[in-house]
Design a protein around this motif. Structure first.
Motif, short mmCIF file in Angstrom:
data_model
loop_
_atom_site.label_atom_id
_atom_site.label_comp_id
_atom_site.label_asym_id
_atom_site.label_seq_id
_atom_site.Cartn_x
_atom_site.Cartn_y
_atom_site.Cartn_z
N LYS A 162 0.81 -1.21 0.00
CA LYS A 162 0.00 0.00 0.00
C LYS A 162 0.85 1.27 0.00
N LEU A 163 1.93 1.26 0.78
CA LEU A 163 2.74 2.48 0.90
C LEU A 163 3.83 2.56 -0.16
N GLY A 164 4.16 1.42 -0.75
CA GLY A 164 5.27 1.41 -1.71
C GLY A 164 6.61 1.56 -1.01
N ILE A 165 6.70 1.12 0.24
CA ILE A 165 7.95 1.21 0.99
C ILE A 165 8.39 -0.19 1.40
N LYS A 166 9.61 -0.57 1.01
CA LYS A 166 10.04 -1.95 1.22
C LYS A 166 10.84 -2.18 2.50
N TYR A 174 8.67 6.74 7.39
CA TYR A 174 7.25 7.07 7.11
C TYR A 174 6.49 7.30 8.42
#
Ligand SMILES: [Fe+2]
Ligand SMILES: [Fe+2]
Lengths: 187, 243
Positions: A162-166, A174
């Motif tokens: 959902k956030l596009g943060i790995k 974030y």
């Protein structure tokens, strides 16, 4: 703002219907879940997703097929005749983690019309995110929130998608930027 | 993007993709090309033409792979190229980004606390990057050079000198990902920055992050798909010779 999803469950099996409703409420809030039998069809028009038992679907095929883009069939995992393969299925003998996994796939399939949960974190996911940002390991998160390891992993996957943060570092940044945690929490 | 060939004019190559400029510097090529072609300049500078052209194409096109030429590449030339790329990151690109982030965290948006977190995030990433590059500069590359000399020199003395504590298998296993955190930072700034901040500085940061990310992805691809298989092959034949 979180978008609310409207779900209708059509089933004679009360255990099945309420079980699914509670899983949906736990993981996808805000969500409106209505449990109904075929008698009250006005609910169907407003539903983003309609979960219907295989038996009822077969009985009222023409009716339900009008809503085919919104349909999910609840079955017992046995091979079902007369159910088009294009309709996603949820097996009522699955474990919770498998059900969550299936739901996630169903809700994110690109050919479906609705993506109500896309990119907005559920309150539960926010809880998990906070703990990740504070440096908790999967096992510790599971223990703290009293959920299974599978569920934690499934939450993590959804948060990342959902956030596009790995990375953990990225998720922490974030969380800091959105004041979900304070810099003191990360020391 | 069309493939770069030795007969193209260097000025035109740069015209087609200005991001190649730092790549030229890594080969010691300076501006002022006039009408010279890629081939002319390579001959002048004593650069292996197929290797140079392959590096330009690899950088310009992420799907390009020098299938045919790879076996003609000199491993030392690859290592030299990678080393100078490390230097470019450490001495140019990373300090530039760091300075911009410092400026962003200081500027009028004093009360924007989240920008301090960005600064800390990058500082930590930089530490990790330095460790990664240092490991390659001080362990991996010297090992590869030993392999190269042993393979070509073939003296038993040189072969005995090869470290037994290291291997390309270990490199493969330990080679960490250094672009993910960069990608996350870029995405976070693009998608989630809020409050008051200096737009000009932030745009410059994002621009440089794109550049560093692209460069690092290309660099890692050269390490994993060109350097690693070439050296592993040499390693293998050295092992066979010992028997
Ligand atoms: Fe490297
Ligand atoms: Fe590397």
């Amino acid at each position: 703002m979180l978008n609310s999803i409207t779900v209708v469950i059509v089933s004679f099996n009360q255990l099945e219907a309420h079980g699914l409703a509670s899983i949906l409420k736990e993981h996808y809030s805000p969500i409106t879940v209505t449990i109904t039998t075929v008698s009250e069809l006005h609910h169907l028009n407003r539903a983003d997703y309609i979960f219907v038992s295989a038996t009822l679907y077969r009985k009222h095929k023409t009716l339900f097929d009008q809503y085919h883009k919104h349909l999910i069939i609840i079955d017992d995992g046995k091979r079902q005749k007369a159910i088009p393969s294009s309709i996603p299925k949820l097996c009522n003998t699955f474990h919770e983690s498998e059900i969550l996994h299936r739901l996630e796939n169903i809700f994110t399939q690109s050919n479906r019309t609705f993506h109500p949960t896309e990119n907005t974190l559920t309150p539960r996911e926010v809880e998990v995110l906070k703990l990740i940002a504070k440096g908790f390991l999967n096992k510790e998160i599971a223990d703290t929130l009293n959920i299974s390891l599978h569920t934690v992993i499934s939450h993590r996957k959804n948060i990342t998608r959902k956030l596009g943060i790995k990375t953990v570092a990225g998720l922490t940044l974030y969380a800091l930027m959105n004041q979900l945690i304070s810099p003191r929490d990360t020391q | 993007m069309k493939l770069i060939t030795p007969s193209m004019k260097m000025a035109e190559v740069l015209e087609s993709n200005y991001l190649l400029l730092p790549v030229l510097s890594r080969f010691g090529i300076k501006l002022g090309f006039g009408e010279k072609t890629v081939r002319d300049i390579c001959i002048e500078k004593n650069i292996d033409i197929p290797f140079f052209v392959a590096m330009l194409n690899t950088f310009s096109n992420e799907n390009y792979f020098p299938e045919e030429e790879i076996h003609t590449f000199n491993v030392l030339a690859i290592v030299n190229y990678l080393r100078s790329t490390h230097t470019y990151y450490l001495q140019t690109l990373v300090p530039t980004i760091e300075q911009l982030i410092d400026t962003l965290a200081q500027s009028r948006s004093q009360h924007n606390r989240s920008l301090k977190s960005v600064k800390r995030y990058f500082r930590e990433y930089k530490k990790e990057l330095i460790d990664h590059l240092k490991q390659e500069d001080t362990v991996t590359f010297p090992y590869i050079e030993q392999i190269y000399y042993a393979y070509h020199g073939l003296s038993t003395h040189q072969r005995r000198n090869i470290s037994k504590e290291y291997s390309m298998k270990m490199f493969k296993r330990e080679h960490t990902n250094i672009d993910e955190k960069l990608l996350d930072l870029k995405n976070i700034l693009i998608k989630y920055i809020s409050g008051e901040y200096d737009e000009v500085v932030c745009n410059a940061i994002i621009f440089e992050l794109f550049r560093l990310e692209k460069d690092i992805i290309d660099h890692t691809r050269i390490e994993n798909t060109i350097l690693l298989p070439l050296v592993a092959k040499m390693e293998q034949s050295l092992k066979c010779m010992k028997r």
